[in-house]
Design an enzyme around this catalytic site. Structure first.
Site, PDB file in Angstrom:
ATOM      1  N   LYS A 298     -11.789 -33.551 -10.693  1.00 47.43           N
ATOM      2  CA  LYS A 298     -12.989 -33.488  -9.843  1.00 47.43           C
ATOM      3  C   LYS A 298     -12.720 -34.155  -8.497  1.00 47.43           C
ATOM      4  O   LYS A 298     -13.057 -33.622  -7.438  1.00 47.43           O
ATOM      5  CB  LYS A 298     -14.170 -34.149 -10.572  1.00 47.43           C
TER       6      LYS A 298
ATOM      7  N   GLN B  11     -18.913 -39.843 -16.089  1.00 47.28           N
ATOM      8  CA  GLN B  11     -18.142 -39.048 -17.045  1.00 47.28           C
ATOM      9  C   GLN B  11     -18.491 -39.470 -18.476  1.00 47.28           C
ATOM     10  O   GLN B  11     -18.417 -40.651 -18.815  1.00 47.28           O
ATOM     11  CB  GLN B  11     -16.636 -39.214 -16.773  1.00 47.28           C
TER      12      GLN B  11
ATOM     13  N   ASP C 104     -24.858 -33.473 -12.114  1.00 47.24           N
ATOM     14  CA  ASP C 104     -24.522 -32.931 -13.432  1.00 47.24           C
ATOM     15  C   ASP C 104     -25.739 -32.251 -14.062  1.00 47.24           C
ATOM     16  O   ASP C 104     -25.611 -31.550 -15.064  1.00 47.24           O
ATOM     17  CB  ASP C 104     -24.049 -34.063 -14.369  1.00 47.24           C
TER      18      ASP C 104
END
Ligand code: NAD
Length: 295
Positions: A52, A96, A119
């Site tokens: 990412k 994450q 997200d």
């Protein structure tokens, strides 16, 4: 059978975003800035976060990686998220997952400012998605929708079977595919670990989305001739011939299933790169104060 090439589509999305960055710079405006939080040393999480961050650099986004020891207290982590929420230079925040067991993931997600939740996991954004309002769509299902759109795969009136009901993949996927939109307008069956007759249900599917987390779970006898198969799974299996000692396989028994399909995603190189492309798109929208309207 045609392979749905996630690397190719993701490169196209990234090229569009790189052009947007060039435009922003020419206007003297701020470029999108993603903050990623990584707790501990989970090898898969390390790989995902590294890709990412690398992808941000490739297209000219700024990124900040905050790394914390697995023993970080929940309060310290939440305080750091609050600092990112208050930092006007940060447009998008991702934490994450999974987090160490002593940290409440729900609390962490709920602490992220919904306007920076690229997200799309915050309950406010999930609610907006369910209501069909503009919001950040969770990156993996959003990436799959971008892929279906890119390849012009007909979805209207099709029977889609989603295997797996997680909040990050299966459930949002079922909502997006059933929407009155294109791609969308599918009749969706959402299946899970308690589903009876999964094989019979899958055999009726025009589109299968497999998000289970078990290598080779979807076998050729579960797939109708001509079906579209989207393999979300990323599973590490031992492979002594590899330097790393493992290789990645999906949830679909690819070699046996692929010849029966009209379209199929490979693993790696299918849904994975699309997830990153979608995250970058969400970050770009966040930097403009816009949300994605999938209707
Ligand atoms: P999860 O563990 O949260 O959910 C798995 C789902 O599978 C559950 O809803 C469960 O009900 C279902 N399931 C388990 N056994 C089943 C069975 N026998 N029959 C039917 N359903 C069954 O997993 P997740 O987070 O949704 O991830 C699924 C897979 O996708 C994993 O391999 C993960 O690594 C991968 N993943 C990939 C990406 C990507 O970018 N490609 C992103 C997220 C997750």
């Amino acid at each position: 059978m045609q392979i749905l090439d996630g690397k190719l589509v993701s490169a196209a999305v990234k090229a569009q975003l790189a052009d947007k960055v060039t435009e922003l710079k020419a206007l003297g405006e701020k470029v999108p800035h993603l903050a990623a939080i990584l707790v501990g040393n989970n090898p898969a999480s390390e790989t995902y976060v590294a890709s990412k961050v690398k992808s941000c650099a490739e297209i000219g986004f700024h990124s900040t990686l905050l790394r914390f020891d697995a023993k970080i207290s929940e309060k310290h982590l939440l305080d750091n998220i609050t600092l990112l929420n208050e930092n006007a230079d940060i447009d998008g925040i991702l934490v994450q997952l999974p987090l160490p067991k002593h940290i409440n993931e729900e609390l962490v997600i709920n602490t992220i400012d919904p306007s920076k939740d690229v997200d799309g996991f915050h309950p406010m954004n999930v609610g907006k998605m369910v209501a069909g309002l503009p919001t950040y769509i969770p990156a993996t299902p959003y990436g799959i929708m971008l892929m279906l759109e890119h390849y012009n795969i007909p979805t209207k009136g099709k029977h889609a079977v989603v295997i797996g009901r997680s909040h990050i993949v299966g459930t949002p996927m079922s909502i997006l595919l059933s929407r009155n939109a294109n791609p969308g307008n599918c009749t969706v069956t959402l299946t899970h670990s308690q589903t009876a007759n999964l094989k019979e249900i899958c055999l009726q599917a025009d589109i299968i989305v497999a998000a289970i987390g078990r290598p080779n779970f979807v076998t050729a006898d579960m797939v109708k001739e001509g079906a579209v198969v989207i393999d979300v799974g990323i599973n590490r299996i031992e492979d002594a011939s590899k330097k790393s000692g493992f290789r990645l396989v999906g949830d679909v028994d690819y070699n046996a299933v692929a010849p029966k399909t009209s379209f199929i995603t490979p693993v790696p190189g299918g849904v994975g790169p699309m997830t990153i492309a979608a995250l970058l798109k969400n970050t770009y929208h966040a930097s403009l104060g816009q949300k994605v309207n999938m209707n």
